[in-house]
Design a protein around this motif. Structure first.
Motif, PDB file in Angstrom:
ATOM      1  N   GLY A 189      50.680  78.932  50.912  1.00 32.91           N
ATOM      2  CA  GLY A 189      50.349  79.268  49.533  1.00 32.91           C
ATOM      3  C   GLY A 189      51.332  78.684  48.544  1.00 32.91           C
ATOM      4  N   MET A 190      52.448  79.350  48.364  1.00 29.95           N
ATOM      5  CA  MET A 190      53.385  78.932  47.328  1.00 29.95           C
ATOM      6  C   MET A 190      54.811  79.338  47.684  1.00 29.95           C
ATOM      7  SD  MET A 190      52.707  81.894  44.454  1.00 29.95           S
ATOM      8  CE  MET A 190      52.731  83.615  44.941  1.00 29.95           C
ATOM      9  N   SER A 191      55.740  78.630  47.115  1.00 31.03           N
ATOM     10  CA  SER A 191      57.156  79.004  47.138  1.00 31.03           C
ATOM     11  C   SER A 191      57.881  78.151  46.101  1.00 31.03           C
ATOM     12  CB  SER A 191      57.806  78.783  48.506  1.00 31.03           C
ATOM     13  OG  SER A 191      57.385  79.737  49.451  1.00 31.03           O
ATOM     14  N   ARG A 192      59.027  78.638  45.661  1.00 25.25           N
ATOM     15  CA  ARG A 192      59.939  77.826  44.859  1.00 25.25           C
ATOM     16  C   ARG A 192      61.235  77.702  45.647  1.00 25.25           C
ATOM     17  NH1 ARG A 192      61.767  81.017  40.921  1.00 25.25           N
ATOM     18  NH2 ARG A 192      63.859  80.955  41.817  1.00 25.25           N
ATOM     19  N   VAL A 193      61.750  76.490  45.745  1.00 24.46           N
ATOM     20  CA  VAL A 193      62.950  76.243  46.541  1.00 24.46           C
ATOM     21  C   VAL A 193      64.073  75.825  45.597  1.00 24.46           C
ATOM     22  CG1 VAL A 193      63.917  75.032  48.522  1.00 24.46           C
ATOM     23  CG2 VAL A 193      61.456  75.510  48.439  1.00 24.46           C
ATOM     24  N   ASP A 194      65.216  76.487  45.725  1.00 23.85           N
ATOM     25  CA  ASP A 194      66.342  76.274  44.821  1.00 23.85           C
ATOM     26  C   ASP A 194      67.472  75.533  45.532  1.00 23.85           C
ATOM     27  OD1 ASP A 194      64.755  77.802  43.187  1.00 23.85           O
ATOM     28  OD2 ASP A 194      65.984  79.608  43.340  1.00 23.85           O
ATOM     29  N   PHE A 195      68.067  74.584  44.831  1.00 25.17           N
ATOM     30  CA  PHE A 195      69.130  73.746  45.379  1.00 25.17           C
ATOM     31  C   PHE A 195      70.354  73.767  44.463  1.00 25.17           C
ATOM     32  CE2 PHE A 195      65.110  72.014  46.812  1.00 25.17           C
ATOM     33  CZ  PHE A 195      65.333  71.677  48.137  1.00 25.17           C
ATOM     34  N   LEU A 196      71.477  73.373  45.034  1.00 23.77           N
ATOM     35  CA  LEU A 196      72.701  73.137  44.282  1.00 23.77           C
ATOM     36  C   LEU A 196      73.126  71.702  44.554  1.00 23.77           C
ATOM     37  CD1 LEU A 196      74.565  76.487  45.074  1.00 23.77           C
ATOM     38  CD2 LEU A 196      73.426  75.878  42.933  1.00 23.77           C
ATOM     39  N   LEU A 197      73.346  70.950  43.484  1.00 23.97           N
ATOM     40  CA  LEU A 197      73.731  69.544  43.588  1.00 23.97           C
ATOM     41  C   LEU A 197      75.108  69.376  42.954  1.00 23.97           C
ATOM     42  CD1 LEU A 197      73.070  66.533  44.163  1.00 23.97           C
ATOM     43  CD2 LEU A 197      71.913  66.466  41.931  1.00 23.97           C
ATOM     44  N   SER A 198      76.084  68.979  43.760  1.00 28.36           N
ATOM     45  CA  SER A 198      77.455  68.842  43.261  1.00 28.36           C
ATOM     46  C   SER A 198      77.596  67.583  42.409  1.00 28.36           C
ATOM     47  CB  SER A 198      78.432  68.784  44.434  1.00 28.36           C
ATOM     48  OG  SER A 198      79.743  68.506  43.967  1.00 28.36           O
ATOM     49  N   ARG A 199      78.112  67.767  41.206  1.00 28.56           N
ATOM     50  CA  ARG A 199      78.349  66.620  40.329  1.00 28.56           C
ATOM     51  C   ARG A 199      79.474  65.750  40.872  1.00 28.56           C
ATOM     52  NH1 ARG A 199      77.298  70.823  36.723  1.00 28.56           N
ATOM     53  NH2 ARG A 199      75.622  70.397  35.210  1.00 28.56           N
ATOM     54  N   SER A 200      80.481  66.367  41.488  1.00 27.72           N
ATOM     55  CA  SER A 200      81.666  65.628  41.920  1.00 27.72           C
ATOM     56  C   SER A 200      81.476  64.924  43.254  1.00 27.72           C
ATOM     57  CB  SER A 200      82.877  66.564  41.999  1.00 27.72           C
ATOM     58  OG  SER A 200      82.593  67.677  42.830  1.00 27.72           O
ATOM     59  N   THR A 201      80.720  65.519  44.160  1.00 27.06           N
ATOM     60  CA  THR A 201      80.563  64.921  45.494  1.00 27.06           C
ATOM     61  C   THR A 201      79.176  64.350  45.746  1.00 27.06           C
ATOM     62  OG1 THR A 201      79.831  66.969  46.575  1.00 27.06           O
ATOM     63  CG2 THR A 201      82.213  66.622  46.367  1.00 27.06           C
ATOM     64  N   GLY A 202      78.190  64.753  44.937  1.00 32.25           N
ATOM     65  CA  GLY A 202      76.824  64.313  45.172  1.00 32.25           C
ATOM     66  C   GLY A 202      76.125  65.047  46.295  1.00 32.25           C
ATOM     67  N   ALA A 203      76.807  66.045  46.895  1.00 33.52           N
ATOM     68  CA  ALA A 203      76.215  66.794  48.000  1.00 33.52           C
ATOM     69  C   ALA A 203      75.095  67.688  47.494  1.00 33.52           C
ATOM     70  CB  ALA A 203      77.283  67.626  48.703  1.00 33.52           C
ATOM     71  N   LEU A 204      74.009  67.734  48.238  1.00 37.57           N
ATOM     72  CA  LEU A 204      72.858  68.574  47.913  1.00 37.57           C
ATOM     73  C   LEU A 204      72.739  69.650  48.982  1.00 37.57           C
ATOM     74  CD1 LEU A 204      70.249  68.944  46.122  1.00 37.57           C
ATOM     75  CD2 LEU A 204      69.082  67.535  47.834  1.00 37.57           C
ATOM     76  N   VAL A 205      72.767  70.917  48.566  1.00 39.99           N
ATOM     77  CA  VAL A 205      72.620  72.002  49.528  1.00 39.99           C
ATOM     78  C   VAL A 205      71.435  72.879  49.125  1.00 39.99           C
ATOM     79  CG1 VAL A 205      75.081  72.034  50.103  1.00 39.99           C
ATOM     80  CG2 VAL A 205      74.209  73.589  48.368  1.00 39.99           C
ATOM     81  N   LEU A 206      70.791  73.412  50.143  1.00 36.44           N
ATOM     82  CA  LEU A 206      69.652  74.299  49.965  1.00 36.44           C
ATOM     83  C   LEU A 206      70.175  75.705  49.714  1.00 36.44           C
ATOM     84  CD1 LEU A 206      66.618  74.870  50.160  1.00 36.44           C
ATOM     85  CD2 LEU A 206      66.843  74.776  52.644  1.00 36.44           C
ATOM     86  N   ASN A 207      69.822  76.285  48.572  1.00 37.83           N
ATOM     87  CA  ASN A 207      70.318  77.606  48.226  1.00 37.83           C
ATOM     88  C   ASN A 207      69.403  78.701  48.776  1.00 37.83           C
ATOM     89  OD1 ASN A 207      72.007  79.536  47.053  1.00 37.83           O
ATOM     90  ND2 ASN A 207      70.884  79.508  45.107  1.00 37.83           N
TER      91      ASN A 207
END
Length: 381
Positions: free
Chosen positions: A312-330
């Motif tokens: 059906g549906m979901s919203r997925v939230d992430f955090l993207l580091s400005r300094s390292t460029g790392a993307l993590v799934l919140n």
């Protein structure tokens, strides 16, 4: 063709009750009465199900919250009580009038074709209402029992994400008994993640009960705040110079992702006040990221959706580091907000799907999933 009778369930017995009122109002406003017979069902804060004398109006979450505070959080309206029998067949809802001419309660049945639960937080988004709907064998919008429960419990969610190799920030969890009995050990393990950390109730949304902790001295108070809302707490390491990126997912077995958007909180992080009460927060859709970053957000959003077996549906939230460029799934939200400032709806609008069309599509997906389940065998004989 006969119109589908759609029941929109909103309110709920959780700290996100007021947000759900605003979400319910938006959905009720955008359901086409030419296509659907619409039934508003409200769950009061004490857990009673009612058919309200008046449905919520399409106002912002901030207005609902302020109105609830002004009225000392009293129920909005009061209608016939309703019950949902936990068995298939017959009427979906049994409504109870105050009394008939003989002075006894008067019962009436009401059949629903599809239920749209727009309940945020415990006792609604966590698989409890979904379990009742499964027992009643009624089609409903959104993920099923297991996915809903996992999506609500941030600890179990992280375990599944890690098992699928999805990137998450370092974390530690504990329960209230650990805090009472082994307080020094809890503090030591939480601080080992490095400061700042975010302390969260494991089972809640809308950033209720969440604190950003920058010093060891403020950690105990943050833990007490989280434990006021849940018996289980998760502590997460902060992501350096984090950007808050969100992506919406829509579909059943072949889900697709919207464009990603970015939130610019009016406060230090996107807490409850920043989401619903502070108009200085803003969003940017699509997010100002590289094509490669956009594709990776969309890929991970679908992977997270599949990891918990959502539909059906979901919203997925992430955090993207400005300094390292790392993307993590919140985290993943299985019943995202549908308020006037809802990112889920805005993300799909930017992806070419209007709010009314989005609601129609979600109902279609619910019916499709339900019909698929009707072909499963229920007996080994």
């Amino acid at each position: 063709m006969a119109k589908l009778r759609v029941g929109v369930i909103y309110g709920g017995r959780s700290g996100e009750h007021e947000v759900s009122l605003a979400s319910g109002a938006s959905i009720l406003k955008n359901l086409d009465p030419g296509k659907y017979d619409i039934v508003a069902v409200k769950i009061e804060k004490d857990g009673r199900w009612t058919l309200p004398d008046r449905a919520p109006t399409a106002i912002s979450a901030a207005e609902v919250i302020e109105g609830a505070r002004a009225a000392a959080a009293k129920p909005i309206g009061d209608g016939r009580e309703a019950l949902m029998p936990a068995h298939p067949g017959g009427d979906t809802l049994i409504t109870i009038d105050r009394q008939d001419r003989s002075g006894r309660p008067a019962l009436a049945g009401l059949a629903l074709d599809v239920v749209f639960p727009v309940l945020h937080g415990p006792h609604g988004e966590d698989g409890t209402v979904q379990g009742l709907l499964e027992l009643a064998n009624v089609a409903y919008v959104g993920p099923g029992v297991m996915a809903s429960a996992v999506g609500m419990d941030k600890v179990t969610m992280k375990v599944l994400f890690e098992a699928r190799g999805l990137p998450v920030a370092p974390w530690y969890d504990f329960v209230a008994a650990d805090w009472r009995i082994r307080r020094s050990d809890v503090l030591e393990r939480a601080l080992a993640l490095g400061l700042p950390v975010f302390v969260k109730p494991a089972n809640l949304g809308s950033s209720v009960g969440i604190s950003k902790v920058k010093s060891a001295e403020t950690l105990p108070a943050a833990i007490d705040e989280a434990l006021a809302f849940d018996r289980k707490v998760i502590v997460e390491a902060g992501v350096p110079d984090a950007r808050e990126i969100e992506c919406a997912v829509l579909g059943n077995d072949e889900p697709r992702a919207s464009v990603a958007g970015e939130i610019f909180p009016g406060r230090e992080f996107y807490d409850y006040e920043a989401k619903y009460l502070d108009d200085s927060s803003r969003t940017e859709i699509p997010a100002n990221v590289t094509p490669q970053q956009m594709a990776e957000v969309q890929r991970l959003a679908i992977a997270a959706f599949k990891a918990i077996d959502a539909c059906g549906m979901s919203r997925v939230d992430f955090l993207l580091s400005r300094s390292t460029g790392a993307l993590v799934l919140n985290e993943i939200n299985t019943i995202p907000g549908f308020t006037t400032i809802s990112m889920f709806a805005k993300l799909w609008e930017a992806s070419g799907l209007t709010y009314p069309a989005l609601v129609d599509r979600l109902i279609d997906l619910a019916v499709e999933r339900h019909q698929e389940k009707q072909h499963l065998r229920t007996s080994a004989l």
